[in-house]
Design a protein around this motif. Sequence first.
Motif, PDB file in Angstrom:
ATOM      1  N   PHE A 170       8.237 -40.900 -24.021  1.00  0.00           N
ATOM      2  CA  PHE A 170       6.900 -41.485 -24.164  1.00  0.00           C
ATOM      3  C   PHE A 170       5.767 -40.601 -23.654  1.00  0.00           C
ATOM      4  N   GLY A 171       6.078 -39.421 -23.136  1.00  0.00           N
ATOM      5  CA  GLY A 171       5.028 -38.609 -22.537  1.00  0.00           C
ATOM      6  C   GLY A 171       4.496 -39.290 -21.291  1.00  0.00           C
ATOM      7  N   LYS A 172       3.172 -39.518 -21.241  1.00  0.00           N
ATOM      8  CA  LYS A 172       2.567 -40.222 -20.104  1.00  0.00           C
ATOM      9  C   LYS A 172       2.266 -41.690 -20.430  1.00  0.00           C
ATOM     10  N   ASP A 173       2.634 -42.113 -21.636  1.00  0.00           N
ATOM     11  CA  ASP A 173       2.327 -43.489 -22.050  1.00  0.00           C
ATOM     12  C   ASP A 173       3.437 -44.459 -21.680  1.00  0.00           C
ATOM     13  N   TRP A 174       3.744 -44.544 -20.401  1.00  0.00           N
ATOM     14  CA  TRP A 174       4.727 -45.516 -19.935  1.00  0.00           C
ATOM     15  C   TRP A 174       4.493 -45.768 -18.456  1.00  0.00           C
ATOM     16  N   CYS A 175       4.927 -46.901 -17.999  1.00  0.00           N
ATOM     17  CA  CYS A 175       4.979 -47.169 -16.556  1.00  0.00           C
ATOM     18  C   CYS A 175       5.966 -48.294 -16.315  1.00  0.00           C
ATOM     19  N   ILE A 176       6.529 -48.300 -15.127  1.00  0.00           N
ATOM     20  CA  ILE A 176       7.458 -49.357 -14.746  1.00  0.00           C
ATOM     21  C   ILE A 176       6.672 -50.662 -14.597  1.00  0.00           C
ATOM     22  N   ALA A 177       7.279 -51.769 -14.996  1.00  0.00           N
ATOM     23  CA  ALA A 177       6.615 -53.072 -14.990  1.00  0.00           C
ATOM     24  C   ALA A 177       6.173 -53.470 -13.572  1.00  0.00           C
ATOM     25  N   PRO A 178       5.269 -54.432 -13.459  1.00  0.00           N
ATOM     26  CA  PRO A 178       4.718 -54.787 -12.138  1.00  0.00           C
ATOM     27  C   PRO A 178       5.768 -55.189 -11.104  1.00  0.00           C
ATOM     28  N   GLU A 179       6.732 -56.030 -11.488  1.00  0.00           N
ATOM     29  CA  GLU A 179       7.704 -56.529 -10.500  1.00  0.00           C
ATOM     30  C   GLU A 179       8.586 -55.415  -9.933  1.00  0.00           C
ATOM     31  N   PRO A 180       9.254 -54.588 -10.777  1.00  0.00           N
ATOM     32  CA  PRO A 180      10.024 -53.492 -10.189  1.00  0.00           C
ATOM     33  C   PRO A 180       9.142 -52.469  -9.481  1.00  0.00           C
ATOM     34  N   SER A 181       7.876 -52.326  -9.906  1.00  0.00           N
ATOM     35  CA  SER A 181       6.957 -51.444  -9.176  1.00  0.00           C
ATOM     36  C   SER A 181       6.750 -51.970  -7.753  1.00  0.00           C
ATOM     37  N   VAL A 209      19.429 -49.769  -7.382  1.00  0.00           N
ATOM     38  CA  VAL A 209      19.478 -49.579  -8.831  1.00  0.00           C
ATOM     39  C   VAL A 209      19.526 -50.954  -9.504  1.00  0.00           C
ATOM     40  N   PRO A 210      18.580 -51.276 -10.392  1.00  0.00           N
ATOM     41  CA  PRO A 210      18.579 -52.586 -11.046  1.00  0.00           C
ATOM     42  C   PRO A 210      19.557 -52.621 -12.209  1.00  0.00           C
ATOM     43  N   GLY A 211      20.001 -53.810 -12.561  1.00  0.00           N
ATOM     44  CA  GLY A 211      20.842 -53.934 -13.740  1.00  0.00           C
ATOM     45  C   GLY A 211      20.082 -53.543 -14.990  1.00  0.00           C
ATOM     46  N   PRO A 229      22.748 -49.936  -3.857  1.00  0.00           N
ATOM     47  CA  PRO A 229      21.604 -49.628  -2.994  1.00  0.00           C
ATOM     48  C   PRO A 229      21.535 -48.136  -2.687  1.00  0.00           C
ATOM     49  N   VAL A 230      20.326 -47.595  -2.726  1.00  0.00           N
ATOM     50  CA  VAL A 230      20.099 -46.202  -2.368  1.00  0.00           C
ATOM     51  C   VAL A 230      19.568 -46.183  -0.940  1.00  0.00           C
ATOM     52  N   PRO A 231      20.281 -45.555   0.008  1.00  0.00           N
ATOM     53  CA  PRO A 231      19.806 -45.541   1.392  1.00  0.00           C
ATOM     54  C   PRO A 231      18.396 -44.972   1.509  1.00  0.00           C
ATOM     55  N   LEU A 232      17.723 -45.345   2.581  1.00  0.00           N
ATOM     56  CA  LEU A 232      16.338 -44.963   2.782  1.00  0.00           C
ATOM     57  C   LEU A 232      16.177 -43.444   2.769  1.00  0.00           C
ATOM     58  N   PRO A 233      15.033 -42.949   2.281  1.00  0.00           N
ATOM     59  CA  PRO A 233      14.782 -41.507   2.341  1.00  0.00           C
ATOM     60  C   PRO A 233      14.651 -41.053   3.790  1.00  0.00           C
ATOM     61  N   PRO A 234      14.813 -39.753   4.038  1.00  0.00           N
ATOM     62  CA  PRO A 234      14.824 -39.264   5.433  1.00  0.00           C
ATOM     63  C   PRO A 234      13.588 -39.648   6.246  1.00  0.00           C
ATOM     64  N   ASN A 235      12.392 -39.565   5.646  1.00  0.00           N
ATOM     65  CA  ASN A 235      11.184 -39.921   6.401  1.00  0.00           C
ATOM     66  C   ASN A 235      11.192 -41.385   6.815  1.00  0.00           C
ATOM     67  N   ALA A 236      11.816 -42.240   5.985  1.00  0.00           N
ATOM     68  CA  ALA A 236      11.868 -43.672   6.296  1.00  0.00           C
ATOM     69  C   ALA A 236      12.827 -43.954   7.450  1.00  0.00           C
ATOM     70  N   VAL A 237      13.867 -43.122   7.599  1.00  0.00           N
ATOM     71  CA  VAL A 237      14.801 -43.296   8.715  1.00  0.00           C
ATOM     72  C   VAL A 237      14.042 -43.199  10.033  1.00  0.00           C
ATOM     73  N   ARG A 238      13.130 -42.253  10.118  1.00  0.00           N
ATOM     74  CA  ARG A 238      12.371 -42.068  11.352  1.00  0.00           C
ATOM     75  C   ARG A 238      11.352 -43.186  11.577  1.00  0.00           C
ATOM     76  N   ASP A 239      10.949 -43.836  10.498  1.00  0.00           N
ATOM     77  CA  ASP A 239      10.061 -44.999  10.635  1.00  0.00           C
ATOM     78  C   ASP A 239      10.820 -46.233  11.103  1.00  0.00           C
TER      79      ASP A 239
END
Length: 518
Positions: free
Chosen positions: A84-95, A105-107, A403-413
């Motif tokens: 789609f090039g730049k003409d797409w975005c994830i829907a409001p709820e998953p955003s 990871v969603p079904g 589930p994807v574990p938190l990114p490294p910066n989030a671990v420190r938070d």
Amino acid sequence: MAPPHQKLAESLAALKELQDQQTVAIRSSDLSRTHRERLLKGGFLQEVMKGWYISANPHQRKGETTGWFASFWDFCANYLNDRFGKDWCIAPEPSLSFHAGNRTVPGQLLVRSPAGGNKPTTLLHGTSIFDMRASMPVARDIVETDGLRLYALPAALVEASPAFFTQKPTDGRTALAMFSDASEILTRLLEGGHSTIAGRLAGAFRNIGRERIADDIVRGMQAAGYTVRETDPFDTRVQLSLPRRETSPYAGRIRLMWQEMRGAAIRNFPEAPGRPNDVDGYLQHVDDVYATDAYHSLSIEGYRVSPELMDRVRSGTWNPDGNAQDGDHRDALAARGYYQAFEAVKQSVASVLANQNPGRVVDDDHGGWYRELFAPSVTVGIVKPGDLAGYRSERVFIRNSMPVPLPPNAVRDTMPVFFEILEAEEHPAVRVVLGHFIFVYIHPYMDGNGRMGRFLMNVMMAAGGYPWTVIPVQLRAHYMAALEQASVHQDIVPFSRFLGELARKGLSGETTATLPAG
């Protein structure tokens, strides 16, 4: 003619070139047919759908999902940009979920695009993308995060359906907690004349204790001539004092998960007997259960250890290089590390039995447990000394887990928040259940998180007077499924029941785990 291994090397070089360019979603046209067929045959490439592939581990088992779940978000970003090039975005709820730190990871991933086909695109392992033919939000309402085009947080809240708040309450509250004032949301509500949505969001903010934001939304809309009927979109209320602006969504998420899950942990766990009078007898029991605990805990992680190896490790007659007696090099090192960490954890148990705050004890001591767990591997050069310095600085994925574990910066938070909550928690069952779950949910280390989580759990068991509890390897599938249910669906009931039943059996003197014969 080049030998087969040289041909494969040439194909692997072509694959590495794509990987160096951060290409996760590999198109047929990215590789020659010869390279593609060779890599597929060797197991280095996996087809996602016709014409699209991802890199793969040739040693992974059939049906293994880890590689796909680790690649999912990057694959979707690459694929959608190509389509789609730049003409797409994830829907409001998953955003909203993504903004709230939920990388599970969603079904089915919902995507909006003017060129959408209004049909699902089937991917691997029961996942899919559904591209809705819909107009795009204005430019200011799109943000790009990790290559994904998302609704900006204020716009996502305005566009989210009422059902989101009941189906994903933790995500909803976490997102709301990221606002310190009403301005960004109120601007969009006024521009769109969204009086019904204004009432819903005012009720949502009031639900989490943000009275001023709720009042500003209602008064702002009324000043513009709109009638606002405030409604609470959540099914429940949470008694929690959130920081005025939680700058890290991950820290806010941990606070909310803890509060939302407390009740289930209490209801499904036996009453704590209290700290034992015979401290020496309790510590002797811990010492006696070492071999059984080590065997089952290491076996859960896939190590092959024997009672004999446990005894040799304890007596110091083990062979760090591995031999016919001590088995594989990796197993022997893991066994020795477990023994050294177990000895350190026993000292922490003694501290909580001396009436020290268990949360503070674990906060102070857990780094030492981790260093002991991997010290033998450092000694022989398998693990670098720097790896023992602290929490991970790289991404990590859990085998076969959505589930994807938190990114490294989030671990420190999140780790300081986790220990702050653990130290303040007064209910023994909550410390046991949520102490274990939240620790492994954060996944602060590259390796050893399960073992560390079970050590933490047993220090909390001691603080409540429960006996040291071994999770039998025979129940591994139930154990992992319960953790997955808590991580994916925020449902702690199965996990609290699982640990509660083991604790109940321990209190009655029933053996929950034994060593294999011979």
